[in-house]
Design a protein around this motif. Structure first.
Motif, short mmCIF file in Angstrom:
data_model
loop_
_atom_site.label_atom_id
_atom_site.label_comp_id
_atom_site.label_asym_id
_atom_site.label_seq_id
_atom_site.Cartn_x
_atom_site.Cartn_y
_atom_site.Cartn_z
N VAL A 125 -4.03 23.47 -2.91
CA VAL A 125 -4.20 22.73 -1.67
C VAL A 125 -4.47 21.25 -1.91
CG1 VAL A 125 -6.68 23.16 -1.36
CG2 VAL A 125 -5.24 22.87 0.65
N LEU A 126 -4.99 20.88 -3.09
CA LEU A 126 -5.31 19.49 -3.38
C LEU A 126 -4.36 18.84 -4.37
CD1 LEU A 126 -9.21 19.77 -3.51
CD2 LEU A 126 -7.74 19.20 -1.57
N ALA A 127 -3.23 19.47 -4.65
CA ALA A 127 -2.24 18.89 -5.56
C ALA A 127 -1.55 17.70 -4.90
CB ALA A 127 -1.20 19.95 -5.94
N ASN A 128 -1.03 16.80 -5.69
CA ASN A 128 -0.34 15.63 -5.14
C ASN A 128 1.00 15.99 -4.51
OD1 ASN A 128 -2.06 13.41 -5.55
ND2 ASN A 128 -1.58 13.43 -7.73
N PHE A 129 1.82 16.70 -5.26
CA PHE A 129 3.16 17.04 -4.78
C PHE A 129 3.24 18.51 -4.42
CE2 PHE A 129 3.93 13.23 -7.28
CZ PHE A 129 4.78 12.52 -6.44
N ASN A 130 4.14 18.81 -3.50
CA ASN A 130 4.35 20.18 -3.04
C ASN A 130 5.80 20.55 -3.32
OD1 ASN A 130 4.73 22.55 -1.55
ND2 ASN A 130 3.32 21.89 0.05
N PRO A 131 6.04 21.56 -4.17
CA PRO A 131 7.42 21.96 -4.46
C PRO A 131 8.15 22.53 -3.26
CG PRO A 131 5.88 23.47 -5.49
CD PRO A 131 5.07 22.36 -4.91
N ASN A 132 7.42 22.86 -2.18
CA ASN A 132 8.03 23.38 -0.96
C ASN A 132 8.44 22.27 0.01
OD1 ASN A 132 7.65 26.03 -1.82
ND2 ASN A 132 5.61 26.12 -0.94
N VAL A 133 8.22 21.01 -0.35
CA VAL A 133 8.57 19.88 0.52
C VAL A 133 9.75 19.15 -0.09
CG1 VAL A 133 7.77 17.65 1.43
CG2 VAL A 133 6.24 19.62 1.42
N LEU A 187 0.84 -1.20 0.00
CA LEU A 187 0.00 0.00 0.00
C LEU A 187 0.87 1.25 0.00
CD1 LEU A 187 -2.71 1.42 0.17
CD2 LEU A 187 -2.58 1.21 2.64
N LEU A 188 1.91 1.27 0.82
CA LEU A 188 2.79 2.44 0.86
C LEU A 188 3.52 2.62 -0.46
CD1 LEU A 188 4.07 2.02 4.50
CD2 LEU A 188 2.64 3.87 3.65
N ARG A 189 3.95 1.51 -1.09
CA ARG A 189 4.60 1.61 -2.41
C ARG A 189 3.62 2.17 -3.43
NH1 ARG A 189 7.18 -3.42 -1.38
NH2 ARG A 189 5.43 -4.44 -2.38
N MET A 190 2.37 1.69 -3.38
CA MET A 190 1.36 2.15 -4.32
C MET A 190 1.10 3.64 -4.13
SD MET A 190 -2.47 0.66 -4.92
CE MET A 190 -2.97 0.97 -3.25
N LEU A 191 1.05 4.12 -2.89
CA LEU A 191 0.84 5.55 -2.64
C LEU A 191 1.95 6.37 -3.27
CD1 LEU A 191 -0.31 5.53 1.07
CD2 LEU A 191 -1.65 6.26 -0.89
N GLY A 192 3.19 5.92 -3.13
CA GLY A 192 4.31 6.64 -3.71
C GLY A 192 4.28 6.62 -5.22
N ALA A 193 3.99 5.46 -5.79
CA ALA A 193 3.95 5.34 -7.25
C ALA A 193 2.80 6.12 -7.84
CB ALA A 193 3.84 3.87 -7.65
N SER A 194 1.72 6.25 -7.11
CA SER A 194 0.56 6.94 -7.66
C SER A 194 0.85 8.40 -7.92
CB SER A 194 -0.63 6.84 -6.70
OG SER A 194 -0.42 7.64 -5.56
N GLY A 195 1.73 8.97 -7.16
CA GLY A 195 2.06 10.37 -7.36
C GLY A 195 2.70 10.60 -8.70
N ALA A 196 3.52 9.64 -9.15
CA ALA A 196 4.17 9.79 -10.44
C ALA A 196 3.13 9.81 -11.55
CB ALA A 196 5.14 8.63 -10.66
N GLY A 215 10.04 18.99 -5.77
CA GLY A 215 9.24 18.79 -4.58
C GLY A 215 9.01 17.33 -4.23
N ALA A 216 8.09 17.14 -3.29
CA ALA A 216 7.83 15.80 -2.76
C ALA A 216 6.45 15.75 -2.14
CB ALA A 216 8.89 15.45 -1.72
N ASN A 224 8.81 4.54 6.65
CA ASN A 224 9.92 5.51 6.70
C ASN A 224 10.53 5.80 5.34
OD1 ASN A 224 10.06 6.34 9.46
ND2 ASN A 224 10.66 4.24 9.93
N HIS A 225 9.71 5.75 4.30
CA HIS A 225 10.15 6.10 2.95
C HIS A 225 9.55 7.46 2.59
CE1 HIS A 225 11.08 5.88 -1.29
NE2 HIS A 225 9.81 6.12 -1.55
N CYS A 226 10.41 8.38 2.19
CA CYS A 226 9.95 9.70 1.76
C CYS A 226 9.68 9.65 0.26
CB CYS A 226 11.00 10.75 2.09
SG CYS A 226 10.44 12.44 1.76
N VAL A 227 8.50 10.10 -0.16
CA VAL A 227 8.10 10.06 -1.56
C VAL A 227 8.44 11.40 -2.21
CG1 VAL A 227 6.17 9.77 -3.16
CG2 VAL A 227 6.26 8.43 -1.04
N SER A 228 9.40 11.36 -3.14
CA SER A 228 9.78 12.53 -3.94
C SER A 228 9.01 12.53 -5.24
CB SER A 228 11.27 12.48 -4.27
OG SER A 228 12.05 12.66 -3.13
N ASN A 229 8.93 13.69 -5.86
CA ASN A 229 8.27 13.81 -7.15
C ASN A 229 9.23 13.34 -8.23
OD1 ASN A 229 6.93 14.53 -9.46
ND2 ASN A 229 6.53 16.63 -8.84
#
Length: 164
Positions: free
Chosen positions: A151-159, A9-18, A74-75, A64-69
């Motif tokens: 506010v509803l975007a997937n990634f935040n360039p400030n993160v 599930l966590l991998r899927m959440l990260g991949a979904s952003g791409a 951003g991330a 403990n995996h940080c999801v980058s864009n």
């Protein structure tokens, strides 16, 4: 939760952003007064989760995996998922996922994410599908850190993830 494991599930959440990073999820709907009211309610309901230990005590888990864009700047950050909340129901006051950014050796709450096994609309915006083992739908809300993409975007360039 079905046969979907926490790790997958966590991998899927990260991949979904791409997949959805360029899909224009910045929401003009968030300017609507009802959406603004609901987002303020979310901030009040999640205030206690500024202390990540409270999130863990309430059943939120992380790998403990940080999801980058992968497609730009951003991330998302570190996802803490509460598997008990993942079902066909979405309540804006009980987000299924809390998103943290690590700064100065400490995790800071920056966003929430809503996750469901069924399509849903929240804050006047439809959730986007995640691609993985089981169908899921997700929607981020950057209620604790400003996001120039909306506010509803997937990634935040400030993160940023710690390795960036």
């Amino acid at each position: 939760m079905s046969q979907l494991t926490r790790r997958s599930l966590l991998r899927m959440l990260g991949a979904s952003g791409a997949v959805a990073a360029g899909s224009g999820l910045a929401s003009a709907h968030s300017e609507h007064s009802e959406a603004r009211k609901q987002l303020a309610e979310v901030r009040r309901a999640t205030r206690k989760y500024h202390d990540v230990r409270t999130a863990i005590a309430d059943g939120y888990l992380t790998d403990n995996h940080c999801v980058s864009n992968p497609n730009g700047d951003g991330a998302m950050g570190f996802h803490y998922v509460n598997p008990e909340l993942i079902d066909g129901n979405v309540d804006h006051l009980e987000p299924e996922v809390l998103v943290y950014e690590q700064r100065g050796g400490k995790r800071h709450l920056v966003a929430v994410e809503y996750l469901s096994t069924e399509p849903f609309t929240l804050f006047g915006h439809e959730a986007h599908p995640l691609h993985g083992e089981d169908p899921h739908y997700a929607l981020h809300a950057w209620v604790w850190k400003g996001n120039p993409n909306g506010v509803l975007a997937n990634f935040n360039p400030n993160v940023r993830c710690p390795s960036e």
